[in-house]
Design a protein around this motif. Structure first.
Motif, PDB file in Angstrom:
ATOM      1  N   ARG A 185      20.608   2.448   4.042  1.00  7.62           N
ATOM      2  CA  ARG A 185      20.060   3.426   4.987  1.00  7.62           C
ATOM      3  C   ARG A 185      18.746   2.940   5.618  1.00  7.62           C
ATOM      4  O   ARG A 185      18.009   2.169   5.002  1.00  7.62           O
ATOM      5  N   VAL A 186      18.469   3.425   6.805  1.00  6.94           N
ATOM      6  CA  VAL A 186      17.160   3.210   7.427  1.00  6.94           C
ATOM      7  C   VAL A 186      16.722   4.545   8.028  1.00  6.94           C
ATOM      8  O   VAL A 186      17.523   5.462   8.162  1.00  6.94           O
ATOM      9  N   TYR A 187      15.462   4.651   8.366  1.00 14.19           N
ATOM     10  CA  TYR A 187      15.017   5.826   9.118  1.00 14.19           C
ATOM     11  C   TYR A 187      14.041   5.397  10.193  1.00 14.19           C
ATOM     12  O   TYR A 187      13.450   4.318  10.126  1.00 14.19           O
ATOM     13  N   GLU A 188      13.925   6.256  11.196  1.00 10.53           N
ATOM     14  CA  GLU A 188      13.107   5.901  12.350  1.00 10.53           C
ATOM     15  C   GLU A 188      11.641   6.181  12.065  1.00 10.53           C
ATOM     16  O   GLU A 188      11.288   7.260  11.583  1.00 10.53           O
ATOM     17  N   VAL A 189      10.821   5.205  12.380  1.00 13.43           N
ATOM     18  CA  VAL A 189       9.385   5.384  12.226  1.00 13.43           C
ATOM     19  C   VAL A 189       8.782   5.493  13.616  1.00 13.43           C
ATOM     20  O   VAL A 189       9.072   4.669  14.494  1.00 13.43           O
ATOM     21  N   THR A 190       7.975   6.522  13.818  1.00 12.42           N
ATOM     22  CA  THR A 190       7.366   6.724  15.135  1.00 12.42           C
ATOM     23  C   THR A 190       5.848   6.667  15.015  1.00 12.42           C
ATOM     24  O   THR A 190       5.304   6.776  13.914  1.00 12.42           O
ATOM     25  N   ASP A 191       5.182   6.479  16.140  1.00 10.88           N
ATOM     26  CA  ASP A 191       3.720   6.551  16.096  1.00 10.88           C
ATOM     27  C   ASP A 191       3.302   8.025  16.140  1.00 10.88           C
ATOM     28  O   ASP A 191       4.144   8.919  16.138  1.00 10.88           O
ATOM     29  N   SER A 192       2.008   8.260  16.211  1.00 10.91           N
ATOM     30  CA  SER A 192       1.528   9.646  16.092  1.00 10.91           C
ATOM     31  C   SER A 192       1.973  10.498  17.273  1.00 10.91           C
ATOM     32  O   SER A 192       1.976  11.715  17.194  1.00 10.91           O
ATOM     33  N   LYS A 193       2.387   9.844  18.391  1.00  9.34           N
ATOM     34  CA  LYS A 193       2.836  10.632  19.542  1.00  9.34           C
ATOM     35  C   LYS A 193       4.349  10.788  19.580  1.00  9.34           C
ATOM     36  O   LYS A 193       4.898  11.367  20.509  1.00  9.34           O
ATOM     37  N   GLY A 194       5.017  10.247  18.606  1.00  4.40           N
ATOM     38  CA  GLY A 194       6.472  10.414  18.548  1.00  4.40           C
ATOM     39  C   GLY A 194       7.254   9.287  19.188  1.00  4.40           C
ATOM     40  O   GLY A 194       8.475   9.365  19.310  1.00  4.40           O
ATOM     41  N   THR A 195       6.581   8.214  19.603  1.00  9.11           N
ATOM     42  CA  THR A 195       7.283   7.077  20.184  1.00  9.11           C
ATOM     43  C   THR A 195       7.842   6.192  19.070  1.00  9.11           C
ATOM     44  O   THR A 195       7.129   5.892  18.109  1.00  9.11           O
ATOM     45  N   TRP A 196       9.092   5.785  19.253  1.00  4.09           N
ATOM     46  CA  TRP A 196       9.749   4.989  18.206  1.00  4.09           C
ATOM     47  C   TRP A 196       9.067   3.635  18.055  1.00  4.09           C
ATOM     48  O   TRP A 196       8.781   2.951  19.040  1.00  4.09           O
ATOM     49  N   LEU A 197       8.774   3.257  16.829  1.00  7.18           N
ATOM     50  CA  LEU A 197       8.139   1.961  16.571  1.00  7.18           C
ATOM     51  C   LEU A 197       9.129   0.976  15.984  1.00  7.18           C
ATOM     52  O   LEU A 197       9.254  -0.158  16.437  1.00  7.18           O
ATOM     53  N   ALA A 198       9.827   1.408  14.947  1.00  9.73           N
ATOM     54  CA  ALA A 198      10.753   0.505  14.256  1.00  9.73           C
ATOM     55  C   ALA A 198      11.590   1.335  13.299  1.00  9.73           C
ATOM     56  O   ALA A 198      11.303   2.510  13.073  1.00  9.73           O
ATOM     57  N   ASN A 199      12.623   0.703  12.744  1.00  9.93           N
ATOM     58  CA  ASN A 199      13.367   1.328  11.665  1.00  9.93           C
ATOM     59  C   ASN A 199      12.851   0.788  10.342  1.00  9.93           C
ATOM     60  O   ASN A 199      12.669  -0.422  10.198  1.00  9.93           O
ATOM     61  N   ALA A 200      12.634   1.676   9.390  1.00  5.50           N
ATOM     62  CA  ALA A 200      12.211   1.252   8.054  1.00  5.50           C
ATOM     63  C   ALA A 200      13.325   1.570   7.071  1.00  5.50           C
ATOM     64  O   ALA A 200      14.072   2.527   7.274  1.00  5.50           O
ATOM     65  N   PRO A 201      13.464   0.776   6.026  1.00  7.76           N
ATOM     66  CA  PRO A 201      14.506   1.073   5.046  1.00  7.76           C
ATOM     67  C   PRO A 201      14.228   2.393   4.334  1.00  7.76           C
ATOM     68  O   PRO A 201      13.083   2.714   4.020  1.00  7.76           O
ATOM     69  N   LEU A 202      15.287   3.155   4.090  1.00  3.12           N
ATOM     70  CA  LEU A 202      15.182   4.439   3.389  1.00  3.12           C
ATOM     71  C   LEU A 202      15.654   4.192   1.956  1.00  3.12           C
ATOM     72  O   LEU A 202      16.852   4.216   1.675  1.00  3.12           O
ATOM     73  N   ALA A 203      14.693   3.936   1.087  1.00  2.00           N
ATOM     74  CA  ALA A 203      15.046   3.513  -0.271  1.00  2.00           C
ATOM     75  C   ALA A 203      15.701   4.642  -1.053  1.00  2.00           C
ATOM     76  O   ALA A 203      15.400   5.819  -0.850  1.00  2.00           O
ATOM     77  N   SER A 204      16.599   4.277  -1.953  1.00  2.00           N
ATOM     78  CA  SER A 204      17.288   5.252  -2.791  1.00  2.00           C
ATOM     79  C   SER A 204      16.760   5.151  -4.217  1.00  2.00           C
ATOM     80  O   SER A 204      15.951   4.289  -4.537  1.00  2.00           O
ATOM     81  N   ARG A 205      17.290   6.005  -5.110  1.00  2.22           N
ATOM     82  CA  ARG A 205      16.830   5.953  -6.500  1.00  2.22           C
ATOM     83  C   ARG A 205      17.229   4.634  -7.155  1.00  2.22           C
ATOM     84  O   ARG A 205      16.578   4.176  -8.078  1.00  2.22           O
ATOM     85  N   LYS A 206      18.297   4.008  -6.639  1.00  2.00           N
ATOM     86  CA  LYS A 206      18.689   2.729  -7.235  1.00  2.00           C
ATOM     87  C   LYS A 206      17.714   1.623  -6.862  1.00  2.00           C
ATOM     88  O   LYS A 206      17.484   0.697  -7.641  1.00  2.00           O
ATOM     89  N   ASP A 207      17.140   1.709  -5.667  1.00  2.00           N
ATOM     90  CA  ASP A 207      16.090   0.749  -5.318  1.00  2.00           C
ATOM     91  C   ASP A 207      14.897   0.944  -6.246  1.00  2.00           C
ATOM     92  O   ASP A 207      14.267  -0.019  -6.679  1.00  2.00           O
ATOM     93  N   ALA A 208      14.596   2.211  -6.548  1.00  2.00           N
ATOM     94  CA  ALA A 208      13.494   2.505  -7.468  1.00  2.00           C
ATOM     95  C   ALA A 208      13.799   1.900  -8.837  1.00  2.00           C
ATOM     96  O   ALA A 208      12.941   1.277  -9.463  1.00  2.00           O
ATOM     97  N   ARG A 209      15.040   2.066  -9.293  1.00  2.00           N
ATOM     98  CA  ARG A 209      15.428   1.514 -10.591  1.00  2.00           C
ATOM     99  C   ARG A 209      15.281  -0.012 -10.591  1.00  2.00           C
ATOM    100  O   ARG A 209      14.718  -0.588 -11.525  1.00  2.00           O
ATOM    101  N   ASP A 210      15.758  -0.662  -9.527  1.00  2.00           N
ATOM    102  CA  ASP A 210      15.639  -2.118  -9.455  1.00  2.00           C
ATOM    103  C   ASP A 210      14.177  -2.545  -9.464  1.00  2.00           C
ATOM    104  O   ASP A 210      13.813  -3.555 -10.057  1.00  2.00           O
ATOM    105  N   ALA A 211      13.339  -1.766  -8.767  1.00  2.00           N
ATOM    106  CA  ALA A 211      11.923  -2.100  -8.701  1.00  2.00           C
ATOM    107  C   ALA A 211      11.281  -2.000 -10.079  1.00  2.00           C
ATOM    108  O   ALA A 211      10.421  -2.812 -10.435  1.00  2.00           O
ATOM    109  N   VAL A 212      11.703  -1.011 -10.870  1.00  2.00           N
ATOM    110  CA  VAL A 212      11.145  -0.876 -12.218  1.00  2.00           C
ATOM    111  C   VAL A 212      11.544  -2.090 -13.072  1.00  2.00           C
ATOM    112  O   VAL A 212      10.724  -2.642 -13.801  1.00  2.00           O
TER     113      VAL A 212
END
Lengths: 286, 354
Positions: free
Chosen positions: A26-53
């Motif tokens: 998954r990814v989600y849209e990241v916008t600046d403070s005025k709502g303009t799209w900047l980039a897509n950032a990964p939308l981490a899941s609980r499994k990413d959290a588990r891998d990180a641990v």
């Protein structure tokens, strides 16, 4: 004649010294403070959290066992790399927080200065947090601070870079390893910080950076039996209580959220929050 | 087309009734293949006449079977099944009776905080530790497996290997894991390997015992034959050695010792499963499979279980016919089991360090 194709940057997570996409895809849209799209950032899941641990736990032995001097040198090196990327961070912070260039510059400079300040603490923290204790017997009694272990950090939501640096640096300088959940709405400076960490001698897994919905990632981290401490700086008041309850199960150290002015002198609170005290008795001889 | 149908329906129409490899009838079935093992030339012709392995196809098939998503109740079932199939192994020069006893205690109750967790299939030790393990396990139902025949290299004279085996059997081992002589196999002395496996199988018999009952007092120890596939160079060799061992009377075929760089891999295990399937179709003799070494995570273990189910079917999905040779795998299975029952991720602090 500006017919170059623009090259968009694919922001990724930082786990175990590598840059994976989210396991969920998954990814989600990241916008600046005025709502303009900047980039897509990964939308981490609980499994990413588990891998990180898992990555953070694996890195803990080496990082906590490194000499304080060595850890300090690596943190200085990170500050050098931050300095080299100063312009990029100023632009990202300005976009993320809607700041003017001069205010963003002040934030980034403060962040780099703070990193250097914390780096200096690596071989000094033992003097203020430990020492010789007076005892009524023929013993030396010495207390020394030891890192707590794997620390989950919910980075502050409002201060995307200075706030992030102010929560990561104090945790790792003493030998902890960190899973940082970036500011939900402005994760890009955090994901760029990962690129700095990856190129500055910091062993993979010492800092892991996840972006996504803070509430979604925080819950499994708070309940995780292999996380030793959690910094709730970026949790909202409503969820902080639940997270603290979940964290109580394996007696995690919990740092409660508060109204922190990230530009002010941080003091040693965060430095000392993730330390355990080891006390040894040593016979003096006759 | 006809061939394909014949293959597919072979179990229904032509296949003889299944007999276990350790049973008495198995010898009779193997006798029906006696012509291919009559002499060195015949054996060589047979083994080299086996169809060559399509390496790309095999690896693709193994990779495809590794992509299944096994969740919730199916995952819980798979985890418990995998735990019950583990040969919990300690094969270190530094093994002490205390360490073996601790491992036995763990094998009987893998998760001391949760008595519903199944026990492992066997404890796998060096021959000199068999008596210790046997005593520690008592009547728990967990078997004692012993490596033998100059494990792991297999570089000793035959009488030494047989004495090694008899020793372990006399000490009470329920299962013997022997290594083949890779040097002899690779230099083409197939008959030598064949005769050696037969001789070790005979050494597995317990004096006065029969070989037809399930293991326990008086019955013969089951024989697992280790190929050390990491040293066999080609997939064709793995197929040949699988048939060779099964013709010689192996009860189980096992990938590796865990002592070399390349251990069990999914393609090699799949190939051995297919050999077992084909051998079963030809003779009706059921042989078990044991991948060993390098299987560390629950995810890996579940991939193997999927492979067994798809290749051999449910009949092999028991600890009698499929085993994992592993030590650290058990801890990961237990952590996953705790995650399923509590809903929160567990950590290495909550399982034993062995």
């Amino acid at each position: 004649m500006s017919d170059r194709l623009s090259v968009f940057k694919t922001y990724k997570l930082y786990v175990g010294g590598k840059f994976p996409r989210s396991e969920s895809g998954r990814v989600y849209e990241v916008t600046d403070s005025k709502g303009t799209w900047l980039a897509n950032a990964p939308l981490a899941s609980r499994k990413d959290a588990r891998d990180a641990v898992v990555a953070a736990r694996k890195a803990f032995g080496g990082w906590s066992g490194a000499t304080a001097y060595n850890r300090g040198q690596i943190l200085y090196r990170i500050a050098e790399m931050l300095e080299g990327r100063r312009d990029q961070f100023i632009a990202e912070v300005a976009d993320a927080e809607g700041l003017s260039k001069s205010k963003a510059t002040a934030q980034v400079d403060a962040a780099i200065d703070r990193w250097v300040w914390y780096a200096g603490w690596s071989d000094k923290v033992a003097q203020i947090a430990g020492g010789a204790n007076p005892v009524a017997g023929p013993y030396f009694n010495l207390s020394s601070p030891e890192p707590t272990g794997v620390v989950a950090v919910l980075a502050p939501q409002e201060s995307s870079f200075l706030g992030l640096v102010s929560v990561i640096a104090p945790a790792i300088v003493t030998g902890n390893t960190v899973i940082a959940v970036a500011s939900e709405d402005s994760p890009l400076p955090a994901l760029s910080l990962a690129e700095v960490l990856a190129t500055s001698d910091l062993p993979g897994g010492v800092v892991n950076i996840l972006s996504g919905r803070t509430a979604e990632i925080a819950a499994p981290l708070a309940a995780h039996q292999d996380v030793n401490a959690i910094d709730l700086a970026g949790a909202d008041a409503g969820s902080a209580k639940d997270l603290e309850t979940a964290a109580a199960d394996n007696l995690k150290r919990v740092l409660r959220p508060g109204t922190t002015d990230w530009t002010a002198d941080p003091g040693t609170d965060r430095l000392l929050a993730f330390l355990e005290t080891k006390t040894v008795w040593h016979p003096m001889g006759v | 087309m006809t061939w394909r149908y014949a293959r597919r329906y072979a179990p229904l129409v032509t296949m003889p009734i299944t007999v276990p490899a350790y049973g008495k009838e198995a010898a009779g079935r193997l006798a029906s293949m006696a012509d291919v093992t009559a002499d060195d030339g015949a054996l060589r012709r047979f083994l080299h006449g086996l169809p060559g392995v399509d390496a790309v196809g095999l690896e693709a098939r193994a990779a495809t079977l590794g992509t299944r998503s096994i969740k919730t109740t199916a995952k819980a079932y798979a985890i418990d099944l995998a735990i019950s199939m583990i040969d919990l192994t300690t094969l270190e020069g530094a093994d002490t009776p205390g360490k073996v006893r601790a491992l036995c205690a763990k094998g009987i109750h893998p998760d001391p905080t949760d008595r519903t967790s199944p026990k492992v299939a066997a404890i796998c030790v060096y021959p000199d530790m068999v008596a210790t393990a046997k005593e520690a396990l008592g009547d728990s139902g967990v078997h004692v497996a012993s490596v033998a025949t100059a494990f792991p290299a297999g570089r000793a004279a035959l009488p030494v290997k047989l004495a090694d085996t008899r020793d372990a059997v006399a000490a009470g081992a329920d299962e013997i894991d022997m290594v083949i002589d890779r040097g002899a196999f690779l230099s083409g002395r197939y008959m030598e390997v064949f005769e050696e496996i037969k001789a070790v199988k005979e050494a597995c018999a317990r004096p006065g015992g029969t070989s037809q009952t399930e293991s326990g007092g008086g019955s013969a120890a089951h024989l697992k034959v280790i190929f050390e596939t990491g040293e066999l160079q080609t997939y064709d060799n793995v197929r040949r050695v699988s048939w060779l061992a099964m013709l010689a009377g192996a009860d189980f075929i096992k990938t590796s010792t865990g002592k070399v760089a390349v251990n069990a891999t999914p393609p090699v295990t799949l190939l051995m499963l297919e050999a077992v399937r084909d051998f079963h179709a030809a003779t009706g003799v059921q042989v078990g499979v044991k991948p060993a070494g390098g299987i560390r995570t629950t995810k890996d273990a579940i991939k193997y279980l999927v492979m067994v189910n798809e290749t051999l079917g449910e009949r092999w999905l028991t600890a009698d016919w499929f085993r994992f040779g592993a030590s650290s795998l058990l801890n990961d299975l237990l952590m996953q089991r705790q995650k399923l029952s509590t809903g929160r991720y567990s950590g290495p602090d909550y399982v034993t360090v062995d």
